[in-house]
Design a protein around this motif. Sequence first.
Motif, PDB file in Angstrom:
ATOM      1  N   GLY A 207       0.772  -1.299   0.056  1.00  0.00           N
ATOM      2  CA  GLY A 207       0.031   0.089  -0.141  1.00  0.00           C
ATOM      3  C   GLY A 207       0.905   1.405   0.152  1.00  0.00           C
ATOM      4  O   GLY A 207       1.794   1.373  -0.716  1.00  0.00           O
ATOM      5  N   ASP A 208       0.691   2.104   0.918  1.00  0.00           N
ATOM      6  CA  ASP A 208       1.481   3.440   1.087  1.00  0.00           C
ATOM      7  C   ASP A 208       2.645   3.326   1.994  1.00  0.00           C
ATOM      8  O   ASP A 208       3.176   4.155   2.574  1.00  0.00           O
ATOM      9  CB  ASP A 208       0.637   4.642   1.160  1.00  0.00           C
ATOM     10  CG  ASP A 208       0.035   4.996  -0.025  1.00  0.00           C
ATOM     11  OD1 ASP A 208       0.452   4.422  -1.024  1.00  0.00           O
ATOM     12  OD2 ASP A 208      -1.007   5.715  -0.292  1.00  0.00           O
ATOM     13  N   THR A 209       2.848   2.157   2.395  1.00  0.00           N
ATOM     14  CA  THR A 209       3.741   1.958   3.430  1.00  0.00           C
ATOM     15  C   THR A 209       5.251   0.971   2.704  1.00  0.00           C
ATOM     16  O   THR A 209       4.820  -0.003   1.853  1.00  0.00           O
ATOM     17  CB  THR A 209       3.270   0.841   4.745  1.00  0.00           C
ATOM     18  OG1 THR A 209       2.394   1.601   5.191  1.00  0.00           O
ATOM     19  CG2 THR A 209       4.703   0.634   5.725  1.00  0.00           C
ATOM     20  N   PHE A 210       6.448   1.502   2.978  1.00  0.00           N
ATOM     21  CA  PHE A 210       7.672   0.892   2.607  1.00  0.00           C
ATOM     22  C   PHE A 210       8.143   0.152   3.687  1.00  0.00           C
ATOM     23  O   PHE A 210       8.693   0.623   4.626  1.00  0.00           O
ATOM     24  CB  PHE A 210       8.571   1.812   1.942  1.00  0.00           C
ATOM     25  CG  PHE A 210       7.758   2.476   0.684  1.00  0.00           C
ATOM     26  CD1 PHE A 210       6.908   3.359   0.780  1.00  0.00           C
ATOM     27  CD2 PHE A 210       8.321   1.931  -0.495  1.00  0.00           C
ATOM     28  CE1 PHE A 210       6.032   3.792  -0.551  1.00  0.00           C
ATOM     29  CE2 PHE A 210       7.563   2.437  -1.758  1.00  0.00           C
ATOM     30  CZ  PHE A 210       6.582   3.275  -1.634  1.00  0.00           C
ATOM     31  N   TYR A 231      14.045   9.774   1.171  1.00  0.00           N
ATOM     32  CA  TYR A 231      13.152  10.121   0.089  1.00  0.00           C
ATOM     33  C   TYR A 231      11.661   9.986   0.248  1.00  0.00           C
ATOM     34  O   TYR A 231      10.681  10.786   0.077  1.00  0.00           O
ATOM     35  CB  TYR A 231      13.783   9.710  -1.065  1.00  0.00           C
ATOM     36  CG  TYR A 231      12.858  10.375  -2.431  1.00  0.00           C
ATOM     37  CD1 TYR A 231      12.913  11.273  -2.786  1.00  0.00           C
ATOM     38  CD2 TYR A 231      11.887   9.202  -2.991  1.00  0.00           C
ATOM     39  CE1 TYR A 231      12.017  11.550  -3.810  1.00  0.00           C
ATOM     40  CE2 TYR A 231      11.141   9.512  -3.939  1.00  0.00           C
ATOM     41  CZ  TYR A 231      11.151  10.771  -4.376  1.00  0.00           C
ATOM     42  OH  TYR A 231      10.210  11.121  -5.455  1.00  0.00           O
ATOM     43  N   LEU A 232      11.457   8.686   0.618  1.00  0.00           N
ATOM     44  CA  LEU A 232       9.982   8.170   0.790  1.00  0.00           C
ATOM     45  C   LEU A 232       9.183   9.061   1.600  1.00  0.00           C
ATOM     46  O   LEU A 232       8.199   9.353   1.587  1.00  0.00           O
ATOM     47  CB  LEU A 232       9.903   6.499   0.861  1.00  0.00           C
ATOM     48  CG  LEU A 232      10.345   5.936  -0.102  1.00  0.00           C
ATOM     49  CD1 LEU A 232      10.787   4.379   0.057  1.00  0.00           C
ATOM     50  CD2 LEU A 232       9.499   5.977  -1.521  1.00  0.00           C
ATOM     51  N   ALA A 254       4.995  -3.614  -4.784  1.00  0.00           N
ATOM     52  CA  ALA A 254       6.197  -3.415  -5.598  1.00  0.00           C
ATOM     53  C   ALA A 254       7.508  -3.779  -4.716  1.00  0.00           C
ATOM     54  O   ALA A 254       7.156  -3.959  -3.454  1.00  0.00           O
ATOM     55  CB  ALA A 254       6.243  -1.916  -5.888  1.00  0.00           C
ATOM     56  N   ALA A 255       8.484  -3.744  -5.396  1.00  0.00           N
ATOM     57  CA  ALA A 255       9.735  -4.258  -4.583  1.00  0.00           C
ATOM     58  C   ALA A 255      10.980  -3.528  -5.341  1.00  0.00           C
ATOM     59  O   ALA A 255      11.173  -3.832  -6.532  1.00  0.00           O
ATOM     60  CB  ALA A 255       9.950  -5.693  -4.319  1.00  0.00           C
ATOM     61  N   TRP A 256      11.905  -3.365  -4.278  1.00  0.00           N
ATOM     62  CA  TRP A 256      13.335  -2.945  -5.195  1.00  0.00           C
ATOM     63  C   TRP A 256      14.579  -3.677  -4.237  1.00  0.00           C
ATOM     64  O   TRP A 256      14.304  -3.603  -3.170  1.00  0.00           O
ATOM     65  CB  TRP A 256      13.346  -1.390  -4.863  1.00  0.00           C
ATOM     66  CG  TRP A 256      12.586  -0.521  -5.870  1.00  0.00           C
ATOM     67  CD1 TRP A 256      12.501  -0.240  -7.002  1.00  0.00           C
ATOM     68  CD2 TRP A 256      11.170  -0.289  -5.371  1.00  0.00           C
ATOM     69  NE1 TRP A 256      11.410   0.665  -7.382  1.00  0.00           N
ATOM     70  CE2 TRP A 256      10.750   0.314  -6.041  1.00  0.00           C
ATOM     71  CE3 TRP A 256      10.299  -0.780  -4.114  1.00  0.00           C
ATOM     72  CZ2 TRP A 256       9.304   0.873  -5.978  1.00  0.00           C
ATOM     73  CZ3 TRP A 256       9.021  -0.069  -3.985  1.00  0.00           C
ATOM     74  CH2 TRP A 256       8.536   0.641  -4.748  1.00  0.00           C
ATOM     75  N   LEU A 257      15.433  -3.904  -5.187  1.00  0.00           N
ATOM     76  CA  LEU A 257      16.916  -4.164  -4.488  1.00  0.00           C
ATOM     77  C   LEU A 257      17.405  -2.838  -4.557  1.00  0.00           C
ATOM     78  O   LEU A 257      17.752  -2.264  -5.571  1.00  0.00           O
ATOM     79  CB  LEU A 257      17.492  -5.131  -5.033  1.00  0.00           C
ATOM     80  CG  LEU A 257      16.998  -6.775  -4.860  1.00  0.00           C
ATOM     81  CD1 LEU A 257      18.249  -7.774  -5.600  1.00  0.00           C
ATOM     82  CD2 LEU A 257      16.832  -6.918  -3.290  1.00  0.00           C
TER      83      LEU A 257
END
Lengths: 294, 294
Positions: A207-210, A231-232, A254-257
């Motif tokens: 959602g809107d949490t990372f 940044y987030l 979504a996901a990032w390295l």
Amino acid sequence: MATRFALMIVPAAADDERTHFTDTFRSVDPKAPALSIGELSTQRGDGIFESIGVIDGHPQQVDAHLARLANSAAICELPLPNIAQWRQAIAEVVLHAERGESVVKLILSRGVEHGPMPTAWATLAPAPDFSAPRERGIRVVTLDRGYDSGVPERAPWLLLGAKTLSYAVNMAALREAHRRGADDAIFVTTDGFVLEAPTANLIVRQGDTFVTPAPTGGILHGTTQLAAFDYLAQQGFETRYEVIPTDSLAHVDAAWLVSSIRLAAPITAIDSVPIPADPALTHALNAYLLTPHD
Amino acid sequence: MATRFALMIVPAAADDERTHFTDTFRSVDPKAPALSIGELSTQRGDGIFESIGVIDGHPQQVDAHLARLANSAAICELPLPNIAQWRQAIAEVVLHAERGESVVKLILSRGVEHGPMPTAWATLAPAPDFSAPRERGIRVVTLDRGYDSGVPERAPWLLLGAKTLSYAVNMAALREAHRRGADDAIFVTTDGFVLEAPTANLIVRQGDTFVTPAPTGGILHGTTQLAAFDYLAQQGFETRYEVIPTDSLAHVDAAWLVSSIRLAAPITAIDSVPIPADPALTHALNAYLLTPHD
């Protein structure tokens, strides 16, 4: 990419209060022999390192990298680094950077066998072109790290949480990922939790949490992950350190390295399960990470 | 001890059938710079090694060491070593041995970053004086290796069973043992089985049977353990590879850590529990191991 500049460093004591360390630096030809065969870094991977991104000659997040170097030294019982000396060494090597992206590598080895002190050096090289993984994304596989979540606290001699030169396993994990048709790997615990990638940290969006796995438990605290969270948070998103169950990876938004040189690489699939992309956010995040900052 | 002789080696392909490899060898000053800062052994502990005992100029069990080097190369996906070339390199470096005990070290690194081929070298140094641990014995502690017994088969990318240069954890385990007032450590699994020492193998005596943990499951197959088993079998004892529960260590009739240079070090206590000594057998075993043999 070929190293453009290399500086051998005679490590000063952590409490040495000199203001100038220039006479402890000696530039060497990166291609010429500079280390003896008695080097413990080479014989036993016995040392620690940092890789720092450089943008148009500006080294990124030097404080965070030097704090992690000091933390790795403490875990490995190496003499603590003199932060002012390393800062000056970084300033010296980035003078040789061209415009665009470069990488500074810092290495602190336990030294020469039976020698009196650690060996240290810093290098500068142009960064590889990572525009493809940043824009098109990467496929990853999960790989068993062999440890349960309790191991780092129970067995500090396994040096989890230190960025040591003993990276043979990290390199083997990347080869295994490539063999499986993927670009990178995510290590997971035997009891079903997500750790980190061999040379990067994971951030997932729910959602809107990372969320990123808590940097307790033997995960390297990623400097780029810290910058990404900054940044987030500025964008009004919530950021959290939490345990991430491996089986939740299939359901992230979504996901990032993230890592110091490749920056934010969006994950397009985990173990062949497609992961939703967020190209606009990825682009904005990398634009931020590519802006000189401390 | 200071290295007396060092030979850089341009590694030949495993199937290169030359009979003489002399022109692939180049002696270097052990104290002078010989390796570039791009060396992957030094940056990532990415390579493999062997330490070979030398008695009065005779290298011990060269076949077993070179077989293990080849096995480590296969696990690490390094180019397979040319056995004839390494045999000639060993023959060359032992010419510089004095009477008594020396050690030959072989290193095969993945090479220089972005370079065309592996880097390899061999060194000769006098062996440290290990008469005290051989005669008076050593105190050991058990240390959690963080892995359960199923990990080596399940996760080959962890490189268990390869003798890699990524030895930072092995060195940290020895420091932890010293901190606990012991001389050495025995790694154990999370599910309660004995593995190996950071730089040695364990042999325990149960009546007239001698047991070592099975060299499946990611334990390095010890060359000195093989020689010790040869000797014990010649003496009419039974020898076996078996799983050893950690909690059985308190009830063994004797125990040794065996390795190529220190040879058989009798264990006097495990986690402060006294272990019976067998000085006559220990003496005879070390006399055998100190006799030149292949």
